[in-house]
Scaffold this active site. Structure first.
Site, PDB file in Angstrom:
ATOM      1  N   SER A   1       0.836  -1.198   0.000  1.00 20.13           N
ATOM      2  CA  SER A   1       0.000   0.000   0.000  1.00 20.13           C
ATOM      3  C   SER A   1       0.868   1.244   0.000  1.00 20.13           C
ATOM      4  CB  SER A   1      -0.906   0.001   1.232  1.00 20.13           C
ATOM      5  OG  SER A   1      -0.140   0.407   2.350  1.00 20.13           O
ATOM      6  N   LYS A   2       0.207   2.352  -0.272  1.00 20.19           N
ATOM      7  CA  LYS A   2       0.886   3.644  -0.389  1.00 20.19           C
ATOM      8  C   LYS A   2       1.585   4.081   0.890  1.00 20.19           C
ATOM      9  CE  LYS A   2      -2.450   5.857  -3.040  1.00 20.19           C
ATOM     10  NZ  LYS A   2      -3.352   6.886  -3.341  1.00 20.19           N
ATOM     11  N   ARG A   3       1.134   3.533   2.035  1.00 22.72           N
ATOM     12  CA  ARG A   3       1.693   3.993   3.308  1.00 22.72           C
ATOM     13  C   ARG A   3       3.204   3.822   3.380  1.00 22.72           C
ATOM     14  NH1 ARG A   3       0.313   0.566   6.993  1.00 22.72           N
ATOM     15  NH2 ARG A   3      -0.552  -0.813   5.422  1.00 22.72           N
TER      16      ARG A   3
END
Ligand code: GLU
Length: 497
Positions: free
Chosen positions: A268-270
């Site tokens: 994910s982008k995190r």
């Protein structure tokens, strides 16, 4: 070669990447595209780009163009699908956008209705919810049984003609058996038919659902192998039922492992960039991205880590795809990018980094030999193209300034004599450029003349070169600076002490 991987009913390897244009191209999607391309090319087959844009509320042409740009950047060229510039169909099995194939789905749905494999269901959403809640309360599977399952088709048509809304459902209750999928990556996967209830093929507005159009298109586009993300594995049961209902040959399926973050969660982008365009902007090379993505779940039989696209095509087989989740190791990606970058000729590296240097507004010497010398100097420090900006900034005279952290050293009594000796030594230097060896000699000269050493000697010289007492190694920087620019900087530093 391709005949050995084909099952009956298929004469050529034809695979597809079928993105929904509802955002950017995720690296997980790009990896699916890559594996499909590698498989197609290894088997002299065709790689098809199909656009799954039936979710009209979320699909945009902008997203499609972005995805196409990223696929082109990666060099994952498709044989059939929308033309990369005009988006017009290329190939004999179009249209390649599902939104342009609605009449085809309708026709297949009509066939399934005629053969009683499907039926019109007039249940409203509220009725479905209510029936589902009742089943749940009774501790049963929430498989709603439609009261319209056996409605006389003539009556159904009458209701439709009267303006009533209906979905087309696929009939599953008679299909009491286990469906076995011989997945090319995961082995046999058993799906009991009662995992699903009568599912929708066409919504009441006539729009097809994913599982339906996917099967229709894969069949009509003669797709021999469906290589896609693991998350689609549960969809395969409905898809197998539709193939069976239509009596169509079933392609071979391979569900590819998930791409995971370092903490083994879905990527994910995190944790950093996940979209291909962000990697492009950050200065990753397509060759490195492809190499890295290929090793997310596949391994070279010869154990090679660094591979070109052609080498991957030559070596690629599905047997070497690993069903276990693959960790997206950003440190490894950077390392790999550095390897690909450093293997390029200097003039190509210069071309690639120039756009970053220009975008940062750096003014640097125009002559080719300087440019090549600078690349030779810095390439061992470049991991991604964007790193060039920080490396080259100290070489731009207009960016030279004396930073606040220099103030203290500029106040020392010993600084001025050091800088005077430095300026004199540079002035007396016989050539316009100063080699690393010359620089070290000059530094010694300044040391002797000013009788200073350690930080009393080095800080002033650093400040006179880069405006601060810490930073880039001077001996690699000085040979890239002209005598004139070194003197101008020295004067600016002298003016401050
Ligand atoms: N449009 C689907 C997706 O983007 C494709 C699924 C498939 O390959 O069957 O996930």
């Amino acid at each position: 070669m391709s005949s050995s991987v084909l099952s009956s009913g298929f004469s050529e390897v034809r695979v597809r990447f079928a993105p929904s244009p509802t955002g950017y191209l995720h690296v997980g999607g790009a990896r699916s595209a890559l594996f499909n391309l590698l498989f197609a090319k290894h088997n002299q087959g065709k790689f098809i780009l199909r656009i799954e844009d039936t979710d009209q509320a979320r699909s945009t042409e902008e997203s499609l163009r972005m995805m196409i740009l990223d696929l082109k950047w990666l060099g994952l060229n498709w044989d059939e699908g929308p033309h990369p510039e005009t988006l017009q169909d290329m190939g004999a099995y179009g249209p390649y956008k599902q939104s342009e194939r609605l009449s085809i789905y309708k026709k297949v749905a009509d066939e399934l209705l005629a053969s009683k494999k499907a039926y019109y269901c007039f249940m409203t959403d509220a009725e479905i919810d209510e029936a589902r809640e009742k089943l749940k309360a009774a501790g049963e599977q929430p498989h709603v049984q439609s009261p319209y399952e056996n409605l006389d088709p003539a009556l159904a048509l009458q209701k439709l003609a009267a303006g009533e809304k209906a979905v087309v459902r696929f009939r599953t209750r008679e299909l009491k058996k286990d469906y076995i999928l011989n997945d090319l990556i995961r082995g046999d996967v058993k799906f009991p038919s009662d995992m699903v209830s009568d599912f929708v093929l066409l919504r009441s507005d006539g729009m097809p659902v994913y599982n339906f159009c996917c099967v229709v298109d894969d069949h009509m586009m003669k797709i021999s192998h469906v290589l896609r993300a693991e998350e689609h594995l549960p969809n395969t049961l409905r898809q197998l039922m539709i193939y069976e209902g239509m009596n169509w040959p079933v392609p071979q399926f391979g569900h590819m492992s998930l791409v995971l973050d370092e903490d083994r969660q879905k990527l994910s982008k995190r944790k950093g960039a996940v979209s291909c365009d962000q990697f492009r902007i950050d200065g990753y090379l397509p060759s490195a991205m492809n190499n890295f993505m290929a090793l997310l779940g596949w391994s070279d039989p010869g154990g090679r880590e660094l591979l070109t696209l052609q080498e991957m095509i030559d070596a690629f087989t599905i047997e070497r795809l690993n069903p276990a989740g693959a960790v997206f190791d950003r440190v490894k990606l950077k390392w790999m990018n550095a390897q690909h970058l450093r293997a390029l000729p200097n003039d190509q590296i210069w071309k690639l980094i120039s756009s970053y240097l220009d975008a940062a507004g750096l003014k640097l010497p125009q002559d080719l030999s300087w440019q090549m010398q600078s690349v030779e100097t810095f390439k061992s420090k470049l991991e991604v193209l964007a790193d060039a900006v920080a490396l080259y900034t100290p070489l731009d005279d207009s960016k030279y300034e004396i930073f606040p952290e220099s103030e203290e050293a500029l106040k020392w009594e010993s600084t001025r004599p050091v800088l005077m000796a430095w300026k004199e030594a540079i002035t007396n230097h016989p050539t316009e450029t100063i080699s690393e060896a010359d620089f070290l000699k000059i530094q010694d000269e300044v040391k002797n003349k000013s009788a200073q050493k350690g930080k009393n000697l080095f800080f002033p010289i650093r400040i006179a070169l880069i405006g601060k007492p810490h930073g880039t190694e001077l001996q690699i920087l000085v040979p890239l600076l002209s005598k004139k620019s070194i003197l101008t900087r020295a004067e600016k530093a002298l003016a401050k002490c």
